[in-house]
Design a protein around this motif. Structure first.
Motif, PDB file in Angstrom:
ATOM      1  N   SER A  64      57.031   7.150   0.032  1.00 36.96           N
ATOM      2  CA  SER A  64      57.901   6.530  -0.972  1.00 36.96           C
ATOM      3  C   SER A  64      57.547   7.035  -2.373  1.00 36.96           C
ATOM      4  O   SER A  64      58.440   7.282  -3.201  1.00 36.96           O
ATOM      5  CB  SER A  64      57.772   5.003  -0.915  1.00 36.96           C
ATOM      6  OG  SER A  64      58.270   4.497   0.305  1.00 36.96           O
ATOM      7  N   ARG A  65      56.278   7.200  -2.640  1.00 35.70           N
ATOM      8  CA  ARG A  65      55.879   7.712  -3.955  1.00 35.70           C
ATOM      9  C   ARG A  65      56.278   9.176  -4.130  1.00 35.70           C
ATOM     10  O   ARG A  65      56.638   9.603  -5.238  1.00 35.70           O
ATOM     11  CB  ARG A  65      54.365   7.538  -4.138  1.00 35.70           C
ATOM     12  CG  ARG A  65      53.977   6.109  -4.502  1.00 35.70           C
ATOM     13  CD  ARG A  65      52.480   5.919  -4.606  1.00 35.70           C
ATOM     14  NE  ARG A  65      52.156   4.625  -5.214  1.00 35.70           N
ATOM     15  CZ  ARG A  65      50.985   4.028  -5.112  1.00 35.70           C
ATOM     16  NH1 ARG A  65      49.999   4.597  -4.417  1.00 35.70           N
ATOM     17  NH2 ARG A  65      50.772   2.854  -5.688  1.00 35.70           N
TER      18      ARG A  65
ATOM     19  N   GLY B 225      52.830  10.779  -9.695  1.00 33.65           N
ATOM     20  CA  GLY B 225      52.031  11.767  -8.973  1.00 33.65           C
ATOM     21  C   GLY B 225      50.557  11.428  -8.949  1.00 33.65           C
ATOM     22  O   GLY B 225      49.877  11.605  -7.935  1.00 33.65           O
ATOM     23  N   HIS B 226      50.040  10.912 -10.067  1.00 31.59           N
ATOM     24  CA  HIS B 226      48.629  10.514 -10.092  1.00 31.59           C
ATOM     25  C   HIS B 226      48.383   9.331  -9.150  1.00 31.59           C
ATOM     26  O   HIS B 226      47.357   9.288  -8.457  1.00 31.59           O
ATOM     27  CB  HIS B 226      48.203  10.168 -11.523  1.00 31.59           C
ATOM     28  CG  HIS B 226      47.977  11.361 -12.389  1.00 31.59           C
ATOM     29  ND1 HIS B 226      47.017  12.320 -12.122  1.00 31.59           N
ATOM     30  CD2 HIS B 226      48.606  11.774 -13.527  1.00 31.59           C
ATOM     31  CE1 HIS B 226      47.040  13.262 -13.047  1.00 31.59           C
ATOM     32  NE2 HIS B 226      48.003  12.953 -13.927  1.00 31.59           N
ATOM     33  N   ASP B 227      49.316   8.370  -9.134  1.00 26.81           N
ATOM     34  CA  ASP B 227      49.189   7.258  -8.177  1.00 26.81           C
ATOM     35  C   ASP B 227      49.202   7.797  -6.744  1.00 26.81           C
ATOM     36  O   ASP B 227      48.463   7.310  -5.887  1.00 26.81           O
ATOM     37  CB  ASP B 227      50.349   6.270  -8.348  1.00 26.81           C
ATOM     38  CG  ASP B 227      50.275   5.497  -9.654  1.00 26.81           C
ATOM     39  OD1 ASP B 227      49.177   5.390 -10.212  1.00 26.81           O
ATOM     40  OD2 ASP B 227      51.332   5.012 -10.098  1.00 26.81           O
ATOM     41  N   LEU B 228      50.025   8.793  -6.520  1.00 27.81           N
ATOM     42  CA  LEU B 228      50.183   9.367  -5.186  1.00 27.81           C
ATOM     43  C   LEU B 228      48.889   9.978  -4.668  1.00 27.81           C
ATOM     44  O   LEU B 228      48.523   9.807  -3.496  1.00 27.81           O
ATOM     45  CB  LEU B 228      51.292  10.415  -5.223  1.00 27.81           C
ATOM     46  CG  LEU B 228      51.555  11.235  -3.973  1.00 27.81           C
ATOM     47  CD1 LEU B 228      51.976  10.343  -2.821  1.00 27.81           C
ATOM     48  CD2 LEU B 228      52.635  12.272  -4.250  1.00 27.81           C
ATOM     49  N   LEU B 229      48.172  10.677  -5.531  1.00 31.19           N
ATOM     50  CA  LEU B 229      46.957  11.353  -5.085  1.00 31.19           C
ATOM     51  C   LEU B 229      45.873  10.378  -4.653  1.00 31.19           C
ATOM     52  O   LEU B 229      44.971  10.742  -3.899  1.00 31.19           O
ATOM     53  CB  LEU B 229      46.425  12.266  -6.191  1.00 31.19           C
ATOM     54  CG  LEU B 229      47.305  13.462  -6.548  1.00 31.19           C
ATOM     55  CD1 LEU B 229      46.609  14.335  -7.571  1.00 31.19           C
ATOM     56  CD2 LEU B 229      47.675  14.277  -5.314  1.00 31.19           C
ATOM     57  N   SER B 230      45.970   9.131  -5.124  1.00 30.89           N
ATOM     58  CA  SER B 230      44.972   8.129  -4.733  1.00 30.89           C
ATOM     59  C   SER B 230      45.409   7.335  -3.503  1.00 30.89           C
ATOM     60  O   SER B 230      44.682   6.459  -3.044  1.00 30.89           O
ATOM     61  CB  SER B 230      44.716   7.162  -5.899  1.00 30.89           C
ATOM     62  OG  SER B 230      45.891   6.421  -6.195  1.00 30.89           O
TER      63      SER B 230
ATOM     64  N   ARG C  29      44.888  19.245 -10.726  1.00 35.22           N
ATOM     65  CA  ARG C  29      44.291  18.150  -9.947  1.00 35.22           C
ATOM     66  C   ARG C  29      44.915  18.079  -8.559  1.00 35.22           C
ATOM     67  O   ARG C  29      44.221  17.818  -7.569  1.00 35.22           O
ATOM     68  CB  ARG C  29      44.494  16.827 -10.692  1.00 35.22           C
ATOM     69  CG  ARG C  29      43.776  15.668 -10.005  1.00 35.22           C
ATOM     70  CD  ARG C  29      44.070  14.341 -10.662  1.00 35.22           C
ATOM     71  NE  ARG C  29      43.578  13.265  -9.790  1.00 35.22           N
ATOM     72  CZ  ARG C  29      44.047  12.037  -9.795  1.00 35.22           C
ATOM     73  NH1 ARG C  29      45.032  11.704 -10.610  1.00 35.22           N
ATOM     74  NH2 ARG C  29      43.566  11.126  -8.984  1.00 35.22           N
ATOM     75  N   PHE C  30      46.219  18.301  -8.492  1.00 26.02           N
ATOM     76  CA  PHE C  30      46.923  18.278  -7.208  1.00 26.02           C
ATOM     77  C   PHE C  30      46.314  19.299  -6.246  1.00 26.02           C
ATOM     78  O   PHE C  30      46.043  18.987  -5.074  1.00 26.02           O
ATOM     79  CB  PHE C  30      48.404  18.593  -7.442  1.00 26.02           C
ATOM     80  CG  PHE C  30      49.245  18.661  -6.197  1.00 26.02           C
ATOM     81  CD1 PHE C  30      50.033  17.587  -5.815  1.00 26.02           C
ATOM     82  CD2 PHE C  30      49.253  19.798  -5.388  1.00 26.02           C
ATOM     83  CE1 PHE C  30      50.812  17.640  -4.666  1.00 26.02           C
ATOM     84  CE2 PHE C  30      50.011  19.866  -4.239  1.00 26.02           C
ATOM     85  CZ  PHE C  30      50.797  18.778  -3.873  1.00 26.02           C
ATOM     86  N   ASP C  31      46.109  20.527  -6.732  1.00 24.69           N
ATOM     87  CA  ASP C  31      45.574  21.585  -5.862  1.00 24.69           C
ATOM     88  C   ASP C  31      44.165  21.255  -5.389  1.00 24.69           C
ATOM     89  O   ASP C  31      43.808  21.538  -4.230  1.00 24.69           O
ATOM     90  CB  ASP C  31      45.592  22.928  -6.593  1.00 24.69           C
ATOM     91  CG  ASP C  31      47.005  23.458  -6.801  1.00 24.69           C
ATOM     92  OD1 ASP C  31      47.925  23.003  -6.081  1.00 24.69           O
ATOM     93  OD2 ASP C  31      47.199  24.306  -7.693  1.00 24.69           O
ATOM     94  N   GLU C  32      43.358  20.661  -6.264  1.00 28.30           N
ATOM     95  CA  GLU C  32      42.006  20.265  -5.853  1.00 28.30           C
ATOM     96  C   GLU C  32      42.069  19.189  -4.772  1.00 28.30           C
ATOM     97  O   GLU C  32      41.342  19.242  -3.778  1.00 28.30           O
ATOM     98  CB  GLU C  32      41.225  19.750  -7.070  1.00 28.30           C
ATOM     99  CG  GLU C  32      40.900  20.822  -8.092  1.00 28.30           C
ATOM    100  CD  GLU C  32      40.303  20.233  -9.354  1.00 28.30           C
ATOM    101  OE1 GLU C  32      40.319  18.982  -9.499  1.00 28.30           O
ATOM    102  OE2 GLU C  32      39.826  21.023 -10.208  1.00 28.30           O
ATOM    103  N   ALA C  33      42.959  18.204  -4.973  1.00 26.47           N
ATOM    104  CA  ALA C  33      43.092  17.121  -3.996  1.00 26.47           C
ATOM    105  C   ALA C  33      43.638  17.644  -2.678  1.00 26.47           C
ATOM    106  O   ALA C  33      43.227  17.193  -1.598  1.00 26.47           O
ATOM    107  CB  ALA C  33      44.016  16.036  -4.548  1.00 26.47           C
ATOM    108  N   ARG C  34      44.544  18.623  -2.754  1.00 24.72           N
ATOM    109  CA  ARG C  34      45.106  19.172  -1.521  1.00 24.72           C
ATOM    110  C   ARG C  34      44.044  19.917  -0.717  1.00 24.72           C
ATOM    111  O   ARG C  34      43.982  19.802   0.506  1.00 24.72           O
ATOM    112  CB  ARG C  34      46.272  20.116  -1.828  1.00 24.72           C
ATOM    113  CG  ARG C  34      47.031  20.556  -0.566  1.00 24.72           C
ATOM    114  CD  ARG C  34      48.059  21.629  -0.876  1.00 24.72           C
ATOM    115  NE  ARG C  34      48.889  21.894   0.293  1.00 24.72           N
ATOM    116  CZ  ARG C  34      48.528  22.628   1.337  1.00 24.72           C
ATOM    117  NH1 ARG C  34      47.303  23.161   1.369  1.00 24.72           N
ATOM    118  NH2 ARG C  34      49.344  22.810   2.360  1.00 24.72           N
ATOM    119  N   ARG C  35      43.209  20.690  -1.407  1.00 21.87           N
ATOM    120  CA  ARG C  35      42.134  21.404  -0.699  1.00 21.87           C
ATOM    121  C   ARG C  35      41.207  20.416   0.004  1.00 21.87           C
ATOM    122  O   ARG C  35      40.815  20.629   1.153  1.00 21.87           O
ATOM    123  CB  ARG C  35      41.348  22.286  -1.676  1.00 21.87           C
ATOM    124  CG  ARG C  35      42.040  23.582  -2.033  1.00 21.87           C
ATOM    125  CD  ARG C  35      41.109  24.541  -2.760  1.00 21.87           C
ATOM    126  NE  ARG C  35      40.757  24.046  -4.086  1.00 21.87           N
ATOM    127  CZ  ARG C  35      41.460  24.296  -5.192  1.00 21.87           C
ATOM    128  NH1 ARG C  35      42.557  25.037  -5.117  1.00 21.87           N
ATOM    129  NH2 ARG C  35      41.067  23.839  -6.351  1.00 21.87           N
TER     130      ARG C  35
END
Length: 419
Positions: free
Chosen positions: A333-334, A354-359, A395-401
């Motif tokens: 949903s996010r 997007g920041h909420d999504l990564l958490s 930050r997204f790429d770091e979280a994805r890795r």
């Protein structure tokens, strides 16, 4: 209670077909396993001593403050409690007997309630952790506990309904693991089982799942076909508004993806109307379809119709209504909400979501979520000149890795099966 009665190995031996234990092992949630054994009478002191950890560390696992991550500790737990290695994604342990031939396996018949309990346990775990790590547990339950009863002349039609429902669930978990061909095979097997059981709502429910899968693979005409098939089946059975609403929603999504604006809008209106109708009966095998689910799907329909203001309202409702315990649904949903903000050129709002999504449950075992995260990144990439977007994508790429490292045990080469 005597020492033998609380011997964790004896307790585990008697629970190897228990859905709660299977789910805890499949998602590698050792805190849930420890709680389960503690509830069965094994003291925390004995649990800690068995796996050579402090009671303080044990309490952290049991209270969800931390999770077991190290391979060596998983091995210690498997050996201490005699949990077969395959249940924890480990090699066969030295103490395990050699595999027996199929005709030597137990085939005693559990009551229907056991299948429902297994379904509920798998469904609860799947909502929070994703289906990638649960797939094998569901397939094993089907193979060991359900399939033998399909050829038992004393079994009634309900066993075919159980087989259909659990096979459909295996299909969703395969889809969540990125194995769409395997998911389609499970759905194709589930439908005749449901028809054999005489359970028309269950057959319609499986048709809705087939519609969803066709939509995900880009076959809009087939998605519409399955939605119409499901609606026909639903009309023949008892009135279940949530099922009818789901089928109208899938029809609306297929029509919207095919740019059929007016028919898609009408189908979505029918979905909203169906959801508020009264039901003739409850149905134990069907996945729930509620206001949050409808809001989430409506946002996708309206997004595809490029009605972004209305899509945004529904997407915000979906995030607001979706409970924290539904980690995958909340993540999806996010993703939808952030994407709609991008379409509206509201990049600050997109980055905030997007920041909420990564958490949102970074250990979620869902390749489907990863694929949709990648689609969101593709939407944001053209806006790299915007500082907040550029910083977010780093930050997204770091979280994805990090996420991909945690998913390494369920990612397979194309055409393979999750392990």
């Amino acid at each position: 209670m005597g020492r033998e009665a609380t011997d964790p190995r004896k307790i585990v031996a008697g629970m190897l077909d228990d859905a709660r234990l299977l789910a805890a092992c499949a998602e590698r949630d050792m805190g849930a396993l420890f709680r389960l054994l503690n509830h069965r009478g094994v003291s925390t002191r004995r649990l800690a001593a068995a796996v050579d950890i402090t009671q303080g560390r044990l309490y952290d696992y049991m209270n969800g403050k931390s999770r077991v991550e190290k391979l060596t500790l998983f091995e210690q737990i498997a050996d201490a409690f005699h949990i077969p290695g395959r249940l924890l994604g480990l090699a066969r342990r030295d103490w395990e007997p050699q595999a027996v031939k199929p005709h030597q396996q137990r085939t005693e018949t559990p009551p229907d309630g056991d299948d429902l309990a297994a379904m509920d346990a798998f469904r609860t775990a799947d909502r929070q952790t994703g289906g990638g790590r649960l797939y094998q547990a569901v397939v094993q339950h089907l193979s060991d506990r359900v399939a033998p009863r399909l050829v038992d002349t004393d079994s009634g039609p309900q066993v075919f309904a159980a087989a259909a429902a659990l096979t459909e669930m295996a299909g969703w978990m395969a889809h969540d693991s990125g194995q769409d061909d395997l998911a389609a095979l499970h759905f194709a097997r589930a439908l005749p089982l449901a028809r054999t059981s005489g359970d028309l709502p269950l057959a319609a429910h499986i048709a809705a799942s087939s519609s969803h899968l066709a939509l995900q693979t880009g076959d809009t005409s087939r998605a519409a076909h399955w939605a119409r098939t499901g609606l026909g089946l639903a009309e023949e059975g008892p009135r279940i508004p949530t099922l009818t609403a789901r089928l109208h929603t899938m029809h609306a999504r297929a029509l919207a993806a095919a740019s059929q604006h007016t028919p898609a809008g009408r189908a979505l209106d029918r979905a909203h109307g169906a959801l508020v109708a009264s039901a003739d009966s409850e149905h134990p095998w069907l996945s729930p379809f509620d206001a949050a689910a409808l809001a989430s799907e409506a946002a996708l329909v309206l997004r595809d119709l490029e009605q972004y203001d209305q899509a945004l309202s529904h997407a915000e409702d979906a995030v607001r209504l979706r409970e924290v315990g539904r980690a995958r649904s909340l993540a999806l949903s996010r993703i939808t909400l952030a994407g709609i903000h991008v379409h509206q050129a509201d990049l600050d709002a997109a980055v905030s979501v997007g920041h909420d999504l990564l958490s949102t449950s970074p250990t979620l075992g869902s390749i489907r979520v990863v694929h949709q995260l990648d689609e969101l990144r593709s939407l944001l990439e053209p806006h790299m000149t915007c500082g907040p977007v550029r910083e977010y994508l780093v930050r997204f790429d770091e979280a994805r890795r990090a996420r991909m490292l945690l998913l390494a045990d369920i990612i397979t080469p194309r055409g393979g099966m999750p392990t």
